[in-house]
Design a protein around this motif. Structure first.
Motif, short mmCIF file in Angstrom:
data_model
loop_
_atom_site.label_atom_id
_atom_site.label_comp_id
_atom_site.label_asym_id
_atom_site.label_seq_id
_atom_site.Cartn_x
_atom_site.Cartn_y
_atom_site.Cartn_z
N GLY A 84 16.99 16.68 31.55
CA GLY A 84 18.39 17.15 32.16
C GLY A 84 19.09 18.07 31.23
O GLY A 84 18.59 18.85 30.45
N GLY A 85 20.51 18.20 31.60
CA GLY A 85 21.41 19.05 30.66
C GLY A 85 21.88 18.35 29.39
O GLY A 85 21.25 17.47 28.96
N ASN A 86 22.88 19.09 29.12
CA ASN A 86 23.47 18.98 27.67
C ASN A 86 24.54 17.95 27.82
O ASN A 86 25.37 17.59 26.62
N ASP A 87 25.16 17.82 28.85
CA ASP A 87 26.33 16.92 29.19
C ASP A 87 25.95 15.48 29.60
O ASP A 87 24.99 15.32 30.43
N ASP A 88 26.78 14.48 29.22
CA ASP A 88 26.53 13.05 29.74
C ASP A 88 26.03 12.93 31.21
O ASP A 88 25.14 12.10 31.46
N SER A 89 26.87 13.37 31.83
CA SER A 89 26.73 13.35 33.52
C SER A 89 25.44 14.27 34.08
O SER A 89 25.03 14.01 35.24
N THR A 90 24.84 14.97 33.20
CA THR A 90 23.67 15.90 33.76
C THR A 90 22.17 15.49 33.00
O THR A 90 21.27 16.05 33.32
N PHE A 91 22.20 14.44 32.06
CA PHE A 91 20.84 14.20 31.77
C PHE A 91 20.74 12.56 31.85
O PHE A 91 21.78 11.82 31.75
N ILE A 92 19.52 12.10 31.72
CA ILE A 92 19.12 10.64 31.73
C ILE A 92 18.02 10.06 30.73
O ILE A 92 17.35 11.15 30.33
N GLN A 93 18.16 9.12 30.46
CA GLN A 93 17.03 8.46 29.64
C GLN A 93 16.02 8.05 30.53
O GLN A 93 16.16 7.17 31.22
N LEU A 94 14.80 8.73 30.25
CA LEU A 94 13.74 8.15 31.23
C LEU A 94 12.93 7.09 31.03
O LEU A 94 12.77 6.42 31.78
N THR A 95 13.07 6.81 29.55
CA THR A 95 12.35 5.62 29.16
C THR A 95 12.31 5.49 27.52
O THR A 95 12.77 6.35 27.18
N SER A 96 12.21 4.37 27.05
CA SER A 96 12.37 3.82 25.84
C SER A 96 10.97 4.08 25.08
O SER A 96 10.04 3.73 25.66
N ILE A 97 11.03 4.64 23.82
CA ILE A 97 9.70 4.79 22.98
C ILE A 97 9.80 3.42 22.17
O ILE A 97 8.73 2.87 22.17
N THR A 98 11.05 3.13 21.54
CA THR A 98 11.10 2.00 20.74
C THR A 98 12.50 1.77 20.67
O THR A 98 13.42 2.50 20.46
N THR A 99 12.79 0.30 20.62
CA THR A 99 14.19 -0.14 20.57
C THR A 99 14.56 -0.79 19.20
O THR A 99 15.25 -1.62 18.96
N SER A 100 13.46 -0.70 18.63
CA SER A 100 13.43 -1.66 17.31
C SER A 100 12.82 -0.87 16.10
O SER A 100 12.04 -1.66 15.25
N GLY A 101 13.21 0.35 15.99
CA GLY A 101 12.23 1.05 14.73
C GLY A 101 13.00 0.92 13.73
O GLY A 101 14.43 0.63 13.63
N THR A 102 12.57 1.07 12.62
CA THR A 102 13.16 1.09 11.03
C THR A 102 12.65 2.37 10.27
O THR A 102 11.60 2.59 10.32
N PHE A 103 13.92 2.80 9.79
CA PHE A 103 13.66 4.11 8.85
C PHE A 103 12.67 3.73 7.58
O PHE A 103 11.80 4.61 7.18
N ALA A 104 12.77 2.40 7.24
CA ALA A 104 11.69 2.33 6.11
C ALA A 104 10.29 2.18 6.53
O ALA A 104 9.18 2.52 5.61
N ALA A 105 9.91 2.17 7.79
CA ALA A 105 8.65 2.24 8.27
C ALA A 105 8.04 3.63 8.25
O ALA A 105 6.97 3.73 8.24
N GLY A 106 8.85 4.77 8.45
CA GLY A 106 8.17 6.15 8.57
C GLY A 106 9.05 6.89 9.40
O GLY A 106 10.27 6.83 9.78
#
Length: 260
Positions: free
Chosen positions: A63-85
């Motif tokens: 979508g666009g760059n404004d909150d009202s014009t874009f959506i999250q289509l789906t999740s890639i991960t909800t529990s990633g850690t920066f220590a993992a990569g």
């Protein structure tokens, strides 16, 4: 179909200095939907330090760059850690969106800081061909209105950010349900009294009209809640009278009454 996380690769460098800057997909990349894509990131050069971040959530958006014009289509991960990569490989389902317009897609990462708060980074825009889904009208219009390949701006809500203004007392005075920012402020937890004296309780706030949702509501954008610290203090001292031994004659009288 879903955008699924398949693997996390490559350990993050110990010399990380800043938050997330996406390196893959590249700005304006033309990828094929229904297959895997490589996702990568590095230090952006802006605070907070990646060493100060601990976990993240990663989403595919359009979508666009404004909150009202874009959506999250789906999740890639909800529990990633920066220590993992600092890389991930995901599989794009062809049905999550449309092939047009170009550069309609981007990634969103919400990172949680070790000291509290979060920072949200967005990737450059890219295109996906071979997609069989559709976009809602507002998302389609938002994507068409964008020029260039930049995604939405970074949202920094890290509590220990040196550039962030501390919460003011007025922030906590606004009723919680009336707050609209990315960070909400909850009032100080009340201390219960020693006894209940109120006979006719009244509402803390006036009643208001309620509108029931007839369609799906947007995804909540708030990322954290700050609660005002308690300001009361308590002190204690030893009860020396109670601790003193009972005289023998008093003890005899007590036992006599107990026996009776």
């Amino acid at each position: 179909m879903q955008f699924r996380l398949l693997a996390l690769l490559v350990a993050i460098t110990p010399f990380a200095l800043a938050d997330v800057e996406f390196t893959s997909p590249a700005a304006g990349a033309k990828l094929t939907g229904g297959g895997s894509i490589n996702i990568g990131w590095k230090d952006s050069g802006s605070a907070p330090s990646i060493s100060d971040l601990k976990t993240y959530q990663l989403f595919l958006c359009a979508g666009g760059n404004d909150d009202s014009t874009f959506i999250q289509l789906t999740s890639i991960t909800t529990s990633g850690t920066f220590a993992a990569g600092n890389k991930a490989i995901g599989n794009v389902g062809a049905g999550v969106g449309a092939s047009t317009p170009s550069n309609a897609y981007f990634l969103k990462m919400i990172s949680v800081a070790k000291e509290g708060g979060s920072v949200t980074n967005y990737s450059p825009r890219f295109s996906l061909s071979g997609m069989t889904g559709t976009f809602p009208p507002n998302v389609l219009a938002g994507a068409k209105a964008v020029t260039g390949t930049d995604g939405p701006p970074t949202v920094n809500q890290v509590a220990n950010n040196a550039n962030a203004a501390p919460a003011a007392a007025s922030d906590y005075a606004i009723p919680y349900t009336m707050q609209t920012g990315l960070t909400k402020f909850a009032p100080m937890q009340p201390v219960p009294p020693s006894k209940i004296t109120k006979k006719n309780p009244t509402p803390q706030y006036p009643t208001s009209a309620v509108s029931l949702a007839s369609t799906f509501l947007p995804t909540p954008k708030q990322v954290t809640t700050m609660t005002m610290s308690q300001t009361f203090s308590v002190s204690s001292m030893e009860n020396t009278v109670a601790a003193a031994p009972m005289p023998s004659d008093d003890m005899a009288k007590f036992l006599a009454r107990w026996k009776d």
